[in-house]
Design a protein around this motif. Structure first.
Motif, PDB file in Angstrom:
ATOM      1  N   SER A 292     -10.269 -52.341  91.239  1.00 24.95           N
ATOM      2  CA  SER A 292      -9.533 -51.677  90.152  1.00 24.95           C
ATOM      3  C   SER A 292      -9.920 -50.199  90.135  1.00 24.95           C
ATOM      4  N   GLY A 293      -9.214 -49.429  89.336  1.00 25.57           N
ATOM      5  CA  GLY A 293      -9.584 -48.030  89.177  1.00 25.57           C
ATOM      6  C   GLY A 293     -10.924 -47.900  88.472  1.00 25.57           C
ATOM      7  N   SER A 294     -11.150 -48.769  87.512  1.00 25.02           N
ATOM      8  CA  SER A 294     -12.434 -48.754  86.802  1.00 25.02           C
ATOM      9  C   SER A 294     -13.584 -49.029  87.763  1.00 25.02           C
TER      10      SER A 294
ATOM     11  N   LEU B  38     -14.420 -46.071  90.010  1.00 23.48           N
ATOM     12  CA  LEU B  38     -15.324 -45.128  89.353  1.00 23.48           C
ATOM     13  C   LEU B  38     -16.755 -45.661  89.346  1.00 23.48           C
TER      14      LEU B  38
ATOM     15  N   THR C  90      -9.137 -38.945  77.909  1.00 22.13           N
ATOM     16  CA  THR C  90      -8.867 -39.735  79.109  1.00 22.13           C
ATOM     17  C   THR C  90      -8.929 -41.205  78.752  1.00 22.13           C
ATOM     18  N   PHE C  91      -8.582 -42.053  79.726  1.00 24.66           N
ATOM     19  CA  PHE C  91      -8.741 -43.488  79.537  1.00 24.66           C
ATOM     20  C   PHE C  91     -10.233 -43.829  79.498  1.00 24.66           C
TER      21      PHE C  91
ATOM     22  N   ALA D 128     -12.209 -45.879  80.842  1.00 24.21           N
ATOM     23  CA  ALA D 128     -12.994 -46.213  82.044  1.00 24.21           C
ATOM     24  C   ALA D 128     -13.745 -45.026  82.623  1.00 24.21           C
ATOM     25  N   THR D 129     -13.225 -43.823  82.446  1.00 24.50           N
ATOM     26  CA  THR D 129     -13.875 -42.631  83.008  1.00 24.50           C
ATOM     27  C   THR D 129     -15.320 -42.520  82.512  1.00 24.50           C
TER      28      THR D 129
ATOM     29  N   VAL E 149     -10.778 -35.315  85.357  1.00 22.01           N
ATOM     30  CA  VAL E 149      -9.704 -36.320  85.349  1.00 22.01           C
ATOM     31  C   VAL E 149      -8.389 -35.586  85.553  1.00 22.01           C
TER      32      VAL E 149
ATOM     33  N   ASP F 122     -11.407 -38.361  89.046  1.00 22.85           N
ATOM     34  CA  ASP F 122     -10.677 -39.505  88.513  1.00 22.85           C
ATOM     35  C   ASP F 122      -9.191 -39.210  88.724  1.00 22.85           C
TER      36      ASP F 122
ATOM     37  N   ALA G  33      -6.844 -41.548  88.991  1.00 17.80           N
ATOM     38  CA  ALA G  33      -6.133 -42.797  88.691  1.00 17.80           C
ATOM     39  C   ALA G  33      -4.671 -42.556  88.318  1.00 17.80           C
ATOM     40  N   GLN G  34      -4.387 -41.385  87.731  1.00 16.67           N
ATOM     41  CA  GLN G  34      -3.015 -41.106  87.281  1.00 16.67           C
ATOM     42  C   GLN G  34      -2.313 -40.107  88.187  1.00 16.67           C
TER      43      GLN G  34
ATOM     44  N   SER H 108      -6.233 -45.825  90.932  1.00 18.89           N
ATOM     45  CA  SER H 108      -5.935 -47.117  90.297  1.00 18.89           C
ATOM     46  C   SER H 108      -4.538 -47.568  90.696  1.00 18.89           C
TER      47      SER H 108
ATOM     48  N   LYS I 200       0.821 -47.785  86.853  1.00 18.08           N
ATOM     49  CA  LYS I 200       0.538 -46.486  87.495  1.00 18.08           C
ATOM     50  C   LYS I 200       1.673 -46.147  88.466  1.00 18.08           C
TER      51      LYS I 200
ATOM     52  N   GLY J 134      -5.969 -53.289  90.959  1.00 18.35           N
ATOM     53  CA  GLY J 134      -6.368 -52.763  92.261  1.00 18.35           C
ATOM     54  C   GLY J 134      -6.830 -51.337  92.118  1.00 18.35           C
TER      55      GLY J 134
HETATM   56  C1  LIG Z   1      -5.923 -46.431  84.660  1.00 17.56           C
HETATM   57  C2  LIG Z   1      -7.069 -45.490  84.619  1.00 17.56           C
HETATM   58  C3  LIG Z   1      -8.362 -45.873  84.997  1.00 17.56           C
HETATM   59  C4  LIG Z   1      -8.758 -47.278  85.265  1.00 17.56           C
HETATM   60  O1  LIG Z   1      -8.008 -47.951  86.221  1.00 17.56           O
HETATM   61  P1  LIG Z   1      -7.851 -49.550  86.138  1.00 17.56           P
HETATM   62  O2  LIG Z   1      -7.218 -49.863  87.448  1.00 17.56           O
HETATM   63  O3  LIG Z   1      -6.982 -49.856  84.975  1.00 17.56           O
HETATM   64  O4  LIG Z   1      -9.198 -50.122  86.012  1.00 17.56           O
HETATM   65  C5  LIG Z   1      -9.358 -44.903  85.021  1.00 17.56           C
HETATM   66  N1  LIG Z   1      -9.116 -43.648  84.664  1.00 17.56           N
HETATM   67  C6  LIG Z   1      -7.888 -43.238  84.276  1.00 17.56           C
HETATM   68  C7  LIG Z   1      -7.683 -41.804  83.894  1.00 17.56           C
HETATM   69  C8  LIG Z   1      -6.839 -44.150  84.217  1.00 17.56           C
HETATM   70  O5  LIG Z   1      -5.643 -43.746  83.806  1.00 17.56           O
END
Ligand SMILES: *Cc1c(COP(=O)(O)O)cnc(C)c1O
Length: 368
Positions: free
Chosen positions: A59-61, A64, A85-86, A88-89, A131, A157, A159-160, A181, A186, A194
């Motif tokens: 995953s994106g999380s 990181l 930010t989301f 997870a960062t 990010v 980061d 992810a986006q 991510s 996304k 993923g």
């Molecule tokens: C979506 C996202 C994540 C985490 O990704 P996941 O695949 O949902 O775990 C981390 N950082 C940012 C900025 C995100 O948008």
């Protein structure tokens, strides 16, 4: 007219037969973990991003988390990032016992205000996580200069932001590690979770590969303590199919953004600002407006979906209470949390739908 905030089904019909075929292949092979589709996906993404190495993860999380593990971030280490930010960062930092240190954002791009970073560097600072919010890169030149001067690692980061560029370089190539991510919503989304890490550093690539499977360097022999951070073969197979369309989809989002920009241009509604050295992939099209909640309600009454990213900054979340931040500490991020609204921008939108959304937004302020 109905305009949902996003519509994954509209996109699915355009690549459905290919995706089903790819999934079927994985089923026939019964190689669900680390099968050939995963290696193929890593090659494809490395080529797409222009990075030497790409390591697919769960995953994106986890991208990181495993990145910070590879950098050996530990108890007491400080990592500088944005509060807008989301989760997870900053969550990744805290899960390793590290301390997220938040720097306020820039009001127009919504990305970290690089001018505020250096004053937050202490003896304990180990890394910066910029990010690339909503599909546009944070300004990486100042980030990399500070990192060099202060001997800090930089983890992007991204992810986006897959496919987004700054000065013609794709994200994921500025810092030592780039995190992506493939969450279904996304710009490049799988059929489940993923993620992926890009790097141009061979040692870090090898370390992350080890960490991805419990630090196993030979069968049942463990060199370091990792986890299970593998990407499923089925996800990789789907993502291989979808990656071929990513540039086209990102271009459609950019065209949609231009339509919005043009309609908002002559009004009080400020379109999101893209820095002149950036090409955004418009993961979100986000305006910052007064009376945001009332506008969102008005849009819903007119069958228009919208979303708030993010309603509460990370420095004021309960789970980070121990860090000691209080309201007013990071005023730009705090204000944005009450003003931002993301409008539908997905590739399959029709121009008439965008006009309807934009005009409904303008109508709300006219009727006020
Ligand atoms: C979506 C996202 C994540 C985490 O990704 P996941 O695949 O949902 O775990 C981390 N950082 C940012 C900025 C995100 O948008």
């Amino acid at each position: 007219m109905q305009v949902p905030f996003f519509d994954l089904k509209a996109q699915f019909t355009t690549y459905k037969s290919e995706a089903v075929r790819a999934i079927k292949q994985v089923c026939e092979s019964q190689l669900f973990a680390m099968g050939p589709a995963v290696a193929e996906f890593e090659e494809n993404i490395a080529a797409y991003c222009g990075s030497k190495y790409a390591i697919a993860v769960s995953s994106g999380s986890d991208a990181l988390l495993v990145s910070l593990m590879a950098l050996e971030i530990k108890q007491g280490d400080e990592v500088i990032t944005t509060p807008f930010t989301f989760f997870a960062t900053a969550g990744a930092v805290a899960r390793l016992g590290g301390k997220p240190v938040f720097v306020d954002v820039e009001p127009n791009s919504y990305n970290i205000d690089t001018g505020g970073i250096e004053e937050k560097v202490t003896e304990k600072t180990r890394a910066i996580i910029p990010v690339h919010l909503f599909g546009q890169l944070a300004q990486m030149k100042p980030v990399m200069e500070i990192a060099k001067r202060c001997n800090l690692a930089v983890v992007e980061d991204a992810a986006q932001a897959i496919g987004a560029t700054q000065d013609e370089v794709k994200c994921g190539n500025f810092g030592c590690l780039g995190c992506f991510s493939f969450y279904p919503t996304k710009n490049l989304g799988g059929f489940g979770d993923g993620g992926l890490v890009t790097t141009n550093d061979k040692k870090l690539a090898e370390k992350i590969k080890l960490l991805r499977t419990h630090g196993e360097n030979a069968k049942y022999s463990y060199k370091t303590i990792g986890g299970n951070f593998r990407l499923d073969s089925i996800q990789a197979a789907v993502l291989n199919v979808k990656l071929k369309y990513l540039d086209k989809w990102n271009e459609k989002r950019r065209q949609n953004a231009v339509l919005y920009d043009n309609i908002f241009a002559a009004s009080e509604v400020k379109p999101p600002k893209i820095d002149s050295n950036n090409v955004s992939i418009y993961h979100q099209y986000t305006i910052a407006v007064p009376e945001r909640d009332r506008l969102q309600k008005f849009l819903a009454e007119n069958e228009i979906g919208s979303s708030v990213f993010y309603p509460k900054p990370l420095h004021l979340q309960d789970c980070f209470g121990k860090l000691g931040y209080k309201e007013g500490d990071l005023p730009v991020a705090e204000r944005l949390c009450s003003e931002v609204l993301s409008l539908p921008v997905y590739p399959e939108l029709l121009p008439g739908q965008i006009e309807y959304v934009a005009e409904t937004v303008l109508k709300f302020y006219e009727s006020d």
